[in-house]
Design an enzyme around this catalytic site. Structure first.
Site, mmCIF file in Angstrom:
data_model
loop_
_atom_site.group_PDB
_atom_site.id
_atom_site.type_symbol
_atom_site.label_atom_id
_atom_site.label_comp_id
_atom_site.label_asym_id
_atom_site.label_seq_id
_atom_site.Cartn_x
_atom_site.Cartn_y
_atom_site.Cartn_z
ATOM 1 N N ARG A 69 0.852 -1.189 0.000
ATOM 2 C CA ARG A 69 0.000 0.000 0.000
ATOM 3 C C ARG A 69 0.895 1.248 0.000
ATOM 4 N NH1 ARG A 69 -4.055 0.081 4.851
ATOM 5 N NH2 ARG A 69 -2.045 0.313 5.912
ATOM 6 N N LYS A 176 5.630 -17.963 10.161
ATOM 7 C CA LYS A 176 5.042 -18.139 11.481
ATOM 8 C C LYS A 176 4.604 -16.783 12.038
ATOM 9 C CE LYS A 176 9.191 -17.732 14.354
ATOM 10 N NZ LYS A 176 8.789 -16.618 15.228
ATOM 11 N N HIS A 206 12.717 -20.803 9.570
ATOM 12 C CA HIS A 206 14.077 -20.526 9.101
ATOM 13 C C HIS A 206 15.130 -21.362 9.819
ATOM 14 C CE1 HIS A 206 13.965 -17.627 12.513
ATOM 15 N NE2 HIS A 206 15.255 -17.851 12.574
ATOM 16 N N LYS A 210 19.054 -23.778 8.445
ATOM 17 C CA LYS A 210 20.414 -23.645 8.966
ATOM 18 C C LYS A 210 21.203 -24.936 8.738
ATOM 19 C CE LYS A 210 19.264 -20.211 12.508
ATOM 20 N NZ LYS A 210 20.163 -19.148 12.037
ATOM 21 N N GLU A 244 18.139 -15.656 23.639
ATOM 22 C CA GLU A 244 18.470 -14.385 23.000
ATOM 23 C C GLU A 244 18.849 -13.381 24.081
ATOM 24 O OE1 GLU A 244 16.037 -13.427 19.268
ATOM 25 O OE2 GLU A 244 14.608 -14.494 20.531
ATOM 26 N N ASP A 263 5.928 -18.159 20.065
ATOM 27 C CA ASP A 263 6.857 -17.589 19.096
ATOM 28 C C ASP A 263 7.982 -18.546 18.734
ATOM 29 O OD1 ASP A 263 7.850 -15.416 17.489
ATOM 30 O OD2 ASP A 263 9.390 -15.078 19.006
ATOM 31 N N HIS A 268 10.121 -23.603 16.096
ATOM 32 C CA HIS A 268 11.551 -23.910 16.027
ATOM 33 C C HIS A 268 11.940 -25.096 16.905
ATOM 34 C CE1 HIS A 268 11.700 -20.279 13.847
ATOM 35 N NE2 HIS A 268 11.910 -19.440 14.835
ATOM 36 N N LYS A 366 14.054 -14.196 26.126
ATOM 37 C CA LYS A 366 14.697 -12.925 25.781
ATOM 38 C C LYS A 366 15.497 -12.431 26.987
ATOM 39 C CE LYS A 366 12.281 -12.515 21.863
ATOM 40 N NZ LYS A 366 12.903 -12.571 20.528
#
Length: 514
Positions: A69, A176, A206, A210, A244, A263, A268, A366
């Site tokens: 858009r 996802k 993803h 790997k 992470e 998530d 994963h 996280k």
């Protein structure tokens, strides 16, 4: 100019199909990206397309069409791709290769509910087929929120782009999260499959792109060394960690209400578990691989009671990398009473002959101690040690650690005598590093996966059944957490809440410190 039609199973006639030395190159085709203004397209998809072209793995007449858009011209779109490539590409920038790739750029402005815009998209692709010989073969990459998948798929159907005629192909790529729970995943799969047959749907995870993840199959099934000990007779437990060190500043719109389990664990980590625990497939044909993953996921369930075998947390203020950082509730966009977890850990049991009695511990979070993803098989202690306690003070348990990122490789940990006159045993590591063993850099995961989409190679893409089984496993934990209070706080820069440590201590085990 007459359109160049290419069969879905296009092969280079000059190449022996048994020759594995040369890379596979996609036949005549193009790709349409929905959501070209988003981070995913800019940081991952566009650079991966350039890197594939730079490596000579795309056809010379490949086309890339952007849909968004925005009141952009094709030149404006080209500048967006150029900026993304300059900032995020993996391979060196080569002007000649860029110029050839950019010849196939087109842009179509519009919204997802705009019939005229999709009619213009169909016209644009038809012109590309005629002018550049893309053969009517197009992949549609939905780098957009899942709530928009059904309307875009329906528009592709109405415009005639979803079901090509003859030997042409159309494929859809979706990212996802694949739903919010089992019910929504089934609804989403139903909406997508109403337009695209399952063999034309490519769900991107993803992590499966790997090199180290794919190496799990080589490690297990190409080596006689490991198979005899890859079972409950020798393995005490398995830990799968994705940690992470970053926070969630600026990502509230995506992350709030989703959380760490949805998530990361649902996709994963469940896929890593499946590759670790599955039986040997009869071949590497996609259907054979998928069948084994489905079998092991069907045998997997949460250990109970859930208040002792699961843990969730939310990072609070602390120190990360020498800097003072704020807690989640002080991050921009998060409500002060948010119950979104930034850390999740669960205990799974795999009820097969190979793994009966072996707990699989999955955790993600996280603002943890460092960025790392690994699979650790921790082995049972030797049944008899002819050493007194002082000789083995510093001896832990044997372990095989598959390092997915960073510093991809495999580590074996075992006990060895310390040089000297006394019999003292201490842990040592035997390391294999991808960077040291191979001269060529590992390609970025999106390069491999996008190329596989264009080749029609679905081995690394989860199918409906895998997605739904993963939700079936995880849903009871999500429901339990929703009914029982708020996440436990943990200080940024640590390895999660105390409840996650206690989860293993109850069974006499400890989390590895990656």
């Amino acid at each position: 100019m007459k359109p160049a039609h290419a069969a879905a199973s296009w092969r280079n006639p000059l190449r022996d199909k048994r020759d594995k030395r040369l890379p596979r190159i996609a036949g005549p085709c193009g790709m349409v990206i929905f959501g070209v203004t988003g981070d995913l397209a800019r940081k991952k998809v566009m650079p991966a397309v350039y890197d594939l072209a730079n490596r000579g793995l795309l056809p010379p007449t490949f086309s890339l069409v952007g849909f968004a858009r925005r009141d952009w011209s094709t030149q404006d779109f080209g500048q967006v791709v150029y900026n993304a490539v300059q900032e995020h590409c993996r391979t060196p920038f080569r002007q000649q290769n860029w110029d050839r790739l950019a010849e196939g750029f087109r842009f179509v402005p519009g919204t997802f509910d705009d019939d005229d815009a999709f009619a213009q998209l169909a016209e644009t692709l038809e012109k590309l087929d005629a002018e550049r010989g893309t053969g009517g073969n197009h992949a549609f990459y939905l780098a957009i929120p899942p709530k928009s998948f059904p309307v875009v798929c329906e528009q592709l159907h109405k415009s005639g782009l979803a079901r090509p005629q003859g030997d042409r192909w159309s494929r859809v790529v979706i990212e996802k999260p694949f739903g919010h729970d089992l019910a929504s995943a089934r609804e989403l799969n139903k909406a997508v499959n109403a337009v695209f047959p399952e063999e034309a749907v490519f769900r991107i995870d993803h992590y499966l792109g790997k090199e180290t993840v794919q190496n799990i199959l080589a490690l297990r099934f190409a080596n006689q060394l490991f198979d005899p000990i890859w079972n409950a007779h020798y393995v005490d437990h398995v830990q799968i960690t994705m940690a992470e060190d970053i926070g969630l500043g600026g990502r509230a719109g995506y992350y709030d209400g989703i959380g760490a389990a949805r998530d990361v664990i649902q996709n994963h980590l469940m896929q890593l578990l499946a590759l670790t625990a599955m039986e040997e497939p009869v071949s590497f044909h996609p259907a054979a691989l998928q069948a084994e993953k489905i079998k092991v996921l069907s045998a997997t369930r949460l250990a109970e009671p859930l208040d002792q075998t699961t843990s969730r947390g939310q990072y609070a203020a602390g120190w990360q990398g020498g800097e003072k950082v704020v807690g989640l509730l002080d991050e921009e966009g998060f409500a002060e009473d948010s119950t979104t977890e930034t850390f999740a850990a669960i205990t799974l049991e795999v009820d097969t002959r190979r793994w009966a009695g072996v707990p699989f511990y999955l955790r993600t979070g996280k603002r943890l101690g460092r960025r790392v993803t690994e699979i650790a098989l921790v082995f049972r202690r030797a049944p008899h040690l002819p050493f007194d306690a002082t000789m083995t003070d510093e001896l832990g348990t044997n372990a095989m650690v598959i390092r997915v990122q960073p510093d991809e490789g495999v580590t074996l940990r075992f006990g060895s005598k310390v040089p000297g006159t006394a019999m003292e045993v201490r842990d040592v590591n035997m390391d294999f590093s991808y960077g040291s063993a191979f001269a060529e850099d590992s390609p970025e995961a999106y390069e491999r996966l996008i190329l596989d989409v264009l080749l029609g190679e679905p081995s690394l893409f989860p199918v409906n059944a895998e997605v739904e089984l993963a939700w079936e496993i995880l849903d009871p934990a999500l429901e339990h957490w929703a009914a029982h209070g708020t996440p436990d706080a943990y200080e940024a820069g640590t390895w999660g809440p105390e409840s996650s440590l206690e989860m293993l201590r109850r069974t006499g085990r400890e989390w590895r410190r990656p």
